[in-house]
Motif scaffolding. Structure first.
Motif, PDB file in Angstrom:
ATOM      1  N   MET A 124       0.661  -1.216   0.028  1.00 21.95           N
ATOM      2  CA  MET A 124      -0.094  -0.018   0.018  1.00 21.95           C
ATOM      3  C   MET A 124       0.714   1.436  -0.062  1.00 21.95           C
ATOM      4  O   MET A 124       0.720   2.144  -0.726  1.00 21.95           O
ATOM      5  CB  MET A 124      -0.795  -0.050   1.103  1.00 21.95           C
ATOM      6  CG  MET A 124      -2.043  -1.115   1.184  1.00 21.95           C
ATOM      7  SD  MET A 124      -3.031  -0.724  -0.089  1.00 21.95           S
ATOM      8  CE  MET A 124      -4.615  -0.547   0.712  1.00 21.95           C
ATOM      9  N   ALA A 125       1.893   1.147   0.759  1.00 21.09           N
ATOM     10  CA  ALA A 125       2.645   2.308   0.933  1.00 21.09           C
ATOM     11  C   ALA A 125       3.588   2.615  -0.265  1.00 21.09           C
ATOM     12  O   ALA A 125       3.739   3.725  -0.826  1.00 21.09           O
ATOM     13  CB  ALA A 125       3.748   2.433   2.077  1.00 21.09           C
ATOM     14  N   ARG A 146       2.547   1.659  -3.342  1.00 20.82           N
ATOM     15  CA  ARG A 146       1.576   2.411  -4.251  1.00 20.82           C
ATOM     16  C   ARG A 146       1.336   3.790  -4.379  1.00 20.82           C
ATOM     17  O   ARG A 146       1.408   4.411  -5.155  1.00 20.82           O
ATOM     18  CB  ARG A 146       0.342   1.417  -4.012  1.00 20.82           C
ATOM     19  CG  ARG A 146      -0.638   1.414  -5.377  1.00 20.82           C
ATOM     20  CD  ARG A 146      -1.735   0.762  -5.198  1.00 20.82           C
ATOM     21  NE  ARG A 146      -1.508  -0.868  -5.069  1.00 20.82           N
ATOM     22  CZ  ARG A 146      -2.547  -1.576  -4.455  1.00 20.82           C
ATOM     23  NH1 ARG A 146      -3.605  -1.332  -3.985  1.00 20.82           N
ATOM     24  NH2 ARG A 146      -2.180  -2.661  -4.147  1.00 20.82           N
ATOM     25  N   ARG A 147       1.246   4.297  -2.953  1.00 22.21           N
ATOM     26  CA  ARG A 147       1.032   5.627  -2.664  1.00 22.21           C
ATOM     27  C   ARG A 147       2.304   6.422  -3.185  1.00 22.21           C
ATOM     28  O   ARG A 147       2.191   7.189  -3.738  1.00 22.21           O
ATOM     29  CB  ARG A 147       0.626   5.868  -1.247  1.00 22.21           C
ATOM     30  CG  ARG A 147       0.559   7.435  -0.562  1.00 22.21           C
ATOM     31  CD  ARG A 147       0.393   7.577   0.707  1.00 22.21           C
ATOM     32  NE  ARG A 147       1.709   7.130   1.437  1.00 22.21           N
ATOM     33  CZ  ARG A 147       2.815   7.802   1.880  1.00 22.21           C
ATOM     34  NH1 ARG A 147       2.706   9.071   1.147  1.00 22.21           N
ATOM     35  NH2 ARG A 147       3.755   7.372   2.448  1.00 22.21           N
ATOM     36  N   ILE A 148       3.432   6.071  -2.920  1.00 27.05           N
ATOM     37  CA  ILE A 148       4.703   6.643  -3.171  1.00 27.05           C
ATOM     38  C   ILE A 148       4.649   6.574  -4.686  1.00 27.05           C
ATOM     39  O   ILE A 148       4.996   7.673  -5.391  1.00 27.05           O
ATOM     40  CB  ILE A 148       6.136   5.699  -2.421  1.00 27.05           C
ATOM     41  CG1 ILE A 148       5.687   5.984  -0.995  1.00 27.05           C
ATOM     42  CG2 ILE A 148       7.159   6.503  -3.260  1.00 27.05           C
ATOM     43  CD1 ILE A 148       7.012   5.308  -0.472  1.00 27.05           C
ATOM     44  N   TYR A 149       4.459   5.550  -5.540  1.00 24.90           N
ATOM     45  CA  TYR A 149       4.624   5.497  -6.743  1.00 24.90           C
ATOM     46  C   TYR A 149       3.738   6.480  -7.489  1.00 24.90           C
ATOM     47  O   TYR A 149       3.816   7.040  -8.410  1.00 24.90           O
ATOM     48  CB  TYR A 149       4.237   4.109  -7.215  1.00 24.90           C
ATOM     49  CG  TYR A 149       4.273   3.970  -8.774  1.00 24.90           C
ATOM     50  CD1 TYR A 149       5.182   4.038  -9.623  1.00 24.90           C
ATOM     51  CD2 TYR A 149       2.927   3.889  -9.537  1.00 24.90           C
ATOM     52  CE1 TYR A 149       5.159   4.044 -10.837  1.00 24.90           C
ATOM     53  CE2 TYR A 149       2.596   3.873 -10.882  1.00 24.90           C
ATOM     54  CZ  TYR A 149       3.988   3.961 -11.675  1.00 24.90           C
ATOM     55  OH  TYR A 149       4.055   3.905 -12.734  1.00 24.90           O
ATOM     56  N   SER A 150       2.382   6.537  -6.886  1.00 27.29           N
ATOM     57  CA  SER A 150       1.528   7.349  -7.514  1.00 27.29           C
ATOM     58  C   SER A 150       1.694   9.010  -7.244  1.00 27.29           C
ATOM     59  O   SER A 150       1.592   9.850  -8.271  1.00 27.29           O
ATOM     60  CB  SER A 150       0.100   7.150  -6.941  1.00 27.29           C
ATOM     61  OG  SER A 150       0.154   7.557  -5.510  1.00 27.29           O
ATOM     62  N   GLU A 151       2.486   9.157  -6.152  1.00 23.85           N
ATOM     63  CA  GLU A 151       3.082  10.564  -5.959  1.00 23.85           C
ATOM     64  C   GLU A 151       4.251  10.836  -6.747  1.00 23.85           C
ATOM     65  O   GLU A 151       4.256  11.903  -7.098  1.00 23.85           O
ATOM     66  CB  GLU A 151       3.401  10.767  -4.460  1.00 23.85           C
ATOM     67  CG  GLU A 151       2.089  10.983  -3.485  1.00 23.85           C
ATOM     68  CD  GLU A 151       2.575  11.003  -2.076  1.00 23.85           C
ATOM     69  OE1 GLU A 151       3.722  11.091  -1.697  1.00 23.85           O
ATOM     70  OE2 GLU A 151       1.730  10.822  -1.063  1.00 23.85           O
ATOM     71  N   TYR A 182      11.868  15.408  -3.348  1.00 25.43           N
ATOM     72  CA  TYR A 182      10.800  14.820  -2.612  1.00 25.43           C
ATOM     73  C   TYR A 182      11.068  13.615  -1.897  1.00 25.43           C
ATOM     74  O   TYR A 182      10.745  13.092  -0.773  1.00 25.43           O
ATOM     75  CB  TYR A 182       9.717  14.551  -3.779  1.00 25.43           C
ATOM     76  CG  TYR A 182       8.763  13.144  -3.382  1.00 25.43           C
ATOM     77  CD1 TYR A 182       7.396  13.662  -2.565  1.00 25.43           C
ATOM     78  CD2 TYR A 182       8.848  11.874  -3.630  1.00 25.43           C
ATOM     79  CE1 TYR A 182       6.774  12.827  -2.223  1.00 25.43           C
ATOM     80  CE2 TYR A 182       7.924  11.061  -3.533  1.00 25.43           C
ATOM     81  CZ  TYR A 182       6.891  11.357  -2.569  1.00 25.43           C
ATOM     82  OH  TYR A 182       6.146  10.254  -1.989  1.00 25.43           O
ATOM     83  N   THR A 201      10.829  12.785   1.946  1.00 31.80           N
ATOM     84  CA  THR A 201       9.987  11.581   2.367  1.00 31.80           C
ATOM     85  C   THR A 201      10.910  10.314   2.954  1.00 31.80           C
ATOM     86  O   THR A 201      10.340   9.989   3.843  1.00 31.80           O
ATOM     87  CB  THR A 201       9.548  10.972   0.921  1.00 31.80           C
ATOM     88  OG1 THR A 201       8.649  11.826   0.451  1.00 31.80           O
ATOM     89  CG2 THR A 201       8.668   9.704   1.186  1.00 31.80           C
ATOM     90  N   SER A 216       8.085   6.499  11.113  1.00 31.20           N
ATOM     91  CA  SER A 216       7.269   5.382  10.387  1.00 31.20           C
ATOM     92  C   SER A 216       7.430   3.777  11.078  1.00 31.20           C
ATOM     93  O   SER A 216       6.539   3.087  11.304  1.00 31.20           O
ATOM     94  CB  SER A 216       7.603   5.349   8.959  1.00 31.20           C
ATOM     95  OG  SER A 216       7.147   6.154   8.252  1.00 31.20           O
TER      96      SER A 216
END
Length: 90
Positions: free
Chosen positions: A1-2, A4-9, A21, A25, A34
């Protein structure tokens, strides 16, 4: 999930924006926060409920770790065995 979020950003950023970035991050403080949050969540989910799953996690994690540590040695052994078979050795 994380991931996927990083990839989309990352997907929406320009190449010039990526170093800043990534630096923000994956800073030491962000990683510490984290990890601390993940350990707290694990503690709440498994340890505080007296679940047997942490024991299973240790067993399977140890098994996977030992396999990965022994893998290079096994590959060398198999390559040597194949080489000996090709050249008529023992």
């Amino acid at each position: 999930m994380a991931m996927r979020r990083i990839y989309s950003e990352i997907k929406g950023k320009k190449v010039k924006e990526l170093p800043a970035y990534i630096k923000s991050t994956f800073s030491v403080e962000t990683v510490k926060t984290s990890v601390r949050k993940s350990l707290d969540n694990y503690n709440d989910k498994y340890i505080q409920t007296s679940s047997v799953e942490p024991l299973l996690h240790i067993c399977f994690g140890g098994m996977a770790f030992s396999y990965l540590v022994a893998l290079p040695n096994e590959r060398r052994h198999l390559e040597h065995q194949q080489h000996a078979k090709e050249h008529g050795g023992h």
